[in-house]
Design a protein around this motif. Structure first.
Motif: not given
Length: 130
Positions: A42-57
């Motif tokens: 949650c940033m100032d004025g926007s949102l980033l949602v990361w959806v994934g598995g065990d590996k950062a991809a």
């Protein structure tokens, strides 16, 4: 070889350190077994949602922008898929720009489970999405 001495420069500026205003919230979506991990930034004025598995991809990324009547979404990375739809729906609900980054692909059975898991987490922890 002659050495050249450079004058020392110092700054008289006062530097103040402060805590980040970004909030990070992570959780997992389960349906008998682990479907995915979700991280919300949650940033100032926007949102980033990361959806994934065990590996950062990162296989796809979409941006949802709220409008007066509904929201618009566009795919920034990868092929058109569920990330754009999720970004559009979240932007409509939260009335702020939402980036959705996916590190794995979801089929027609798991994609609704992921969205339901995010909706449940939003209801339980709305402060983490604002």
């Amino acid at each position: 070889m002659e050495t050249i001495s450079l004058p020392k420069t110092t700054s008289k500026r006062k530097i103040e350190y402060c805590r980040s205003k970004w909030k990070v919230h992570d959780f997992e979506v389960w349906s008998g077994e682990l479907i995915c991990k979700v991280a919300v930034l949650c940033m100032d004025g926007s949102l980033l949602v990361w959806v994934g598995g065990d590996k950062a991809a990162l296989s796809e990324m979409a941006l949802g922008m709220p409008q007066e009547h509904g929201s618009l979404a566009t795919t920034l990375l990868g092929e058109e898929s569920s990330a754009a739809g999720l970004a559009r729906r979240l932007a409509t609900k939260l009335q702020c720009p939402v980036y959705v980054c996916c590190g794995q692909t979801f089929d027609r059975f798991t994609a609704p489970l992921v969205e339901k898991g995010i909706a449940i987490e939003f209801k339980e922890h709305p402060e983490c999405f604002r």
